[in-house]
Scaffold this active site. Structure first.
Site, PDB file in Angstrom:
ATOM      1  N   ASP A   5     -42.223  33.557 -27.747  1.00 59.45           N
ATOM      2  CA  ASP A   5     -42.280  34.965 -27.520  1.00 59.45           C
ATOM      3  C   ASP A   5     -42.649  35.694 -29.057  1.00 59.45           C
ATOM      4  O   ASP A   5     -42.445  36.546 -29.296  1.00 59.45           O
ATOM      5  CB  ASP A   5     -41.688  35.941 -26.519  1.00 59.45           C
ATOM      6  N   ASP A  24     -34.711  34.775 -20.186  1.00 61.08           N
ATOM      7  CA  ASP A  24     -35.961  34.770 -19.516  1.00 61.08           C
ATOM      8  C   ASP A  24     -35.712  33.614 -18.371  1.00 61.08           C
ATOM      9  O   ASP A  24     -35.507  32.322 -18.734  1.00 61.08           O
ATOM     10  CB  ASP A  24     -37.065  34.197 -20.193  1.00 61.08           C
TER      11      ASP A  24
END
Length: 300
Positions: free
Chosen positions: A127, A227
């Site tokens: 990310d 996540d």
């Protein structure tokens, strides 16, 4: 770990292009997160959900190679304000996603309360993209870069300041899908990463021991951003970007238990639960189980 936990849902699905992850907070609540944590004698305050702005158009708008920039930024501003208030009141923020773009708001609200906030990024992905490096324009692939002050000014300045993090205070655990631009940024900024190769070779016990040792002396608080696609799809099928070969359910419980024992986690978020892509709410059940381990559940 604090005894008062403030739960806040963020039904955000605009940081990517697969619908359904906005129902993640509802799925996690349905999986019994409140009841599970109350059994640990924790003071639980469910604050409901942040009201995420909805685009008044059918197709997602691309601006500067960023999908739904305006609404994602506005939603994260609202989230940052609420998280800031939670921390100010002495409570532990437990944020339920929603796609991973919400980490921008969570970190913006948390980081202003610390001189050196650490982050454990438990994820298949780094990310660490920006509009220049992203192959998709999906902002859920950018929150860690944004928190370092890299990216669109509308995002990096959420909650009125930047950067939120220092690269030396980050540990990524479980990475197995990194874009070329992310690899370069990791090397350039010296970000500590344990890929799945290291997890397999060293074992989760050693990975978490080194993570805790690395962060303990350099940080004054540590945020966990988990996540669910960090886990293998066999254990967490209901995610938008599954990647084979992830961390197991058992390894992840061990990781959470070791973080609980460390006493260093001061805030947490669990993101990317998508019940539309799930099997009988399995991924939400997994998320709730991991929250239990992080916040004090023990086998004996």
């Amino acid at each position: 770990m604090m005894k008062k936990i403030s739960i806040l849902g963020v039904p955000m699905d605009l940081g990517q292009n697969r619908r359904g992850v906005d129902m993640g907070p509802s799925a996690i609540r349905y999986a019994g997160v409140i009841e599970r944590l109350e059994k640990l004698k924790l003071d639980i305050d469910d604050l409901g959900d942040v009201a995420i702005p909805r685009p008044n158009r059918k197709e997602p708008q691309m601006q500067d190679n960023l999908r739904n920039l305006k609404e994602v930024a506005e939603g994260n501003e609202l989230l940052a304000e609420k998280v800031d208030q939670i921390v100010s009141e002495g409570s532990f923020p437990l944020i339920l996603g929603g796609d991973h773009s919400i980490a921008m708001g969570t970190l913006a609200g948390v980081s202003k309360h610390y001189e050196n906030l650490g982050v454990i990024w438990y994820d298949a992905h780094g990310d660490l993209n920006s509009s220049e490096t992203s192959p998709s324009g999906n902002i859920h692939g950018m929150p860690l870069a944004v928190s370092l002050g890299i990216g669109h000014e509308r995002l990096v300045n959420i909650h009125g300041y930047q950067p939120k993090l220092k690269p030396e205070n980050i540990v990524i655990v479980g990475a197995r899908s990194l874009d070329e631009g992310e690899r370069e940024l990791i090397k350039e900024r010296g970000i500590k990463v344990f890929t799945m190769h290291e997890v397999d070779r060293m074992g989760m016990t050693q990975v978490m021991k080194e993570t805790v040792d690395y962060l303990r002396d350099r940080t004054d608080g540590v945020h966990l951003s988990l996540d669910l696609d960090g886990l293998d799809p066999s254990d967490a099928p209901g995610v938008g970007t599954p990647v084979m070969g992830g961390m197991s359910y058992r390894e992840s419980h061990l990781a959470m238990e070791m973080l609980q024992e460390s006493g260093m986690i001061t805030s947490a978020e669990f993101v990317e639960v998508n019940p539309i892509l799930d099997e009988k709410n399995k991924t939400a059940d997994t998320a709730v189980g991991l929250m239990g381990s992080l916040l004090g559940e023990k086998l004996k």
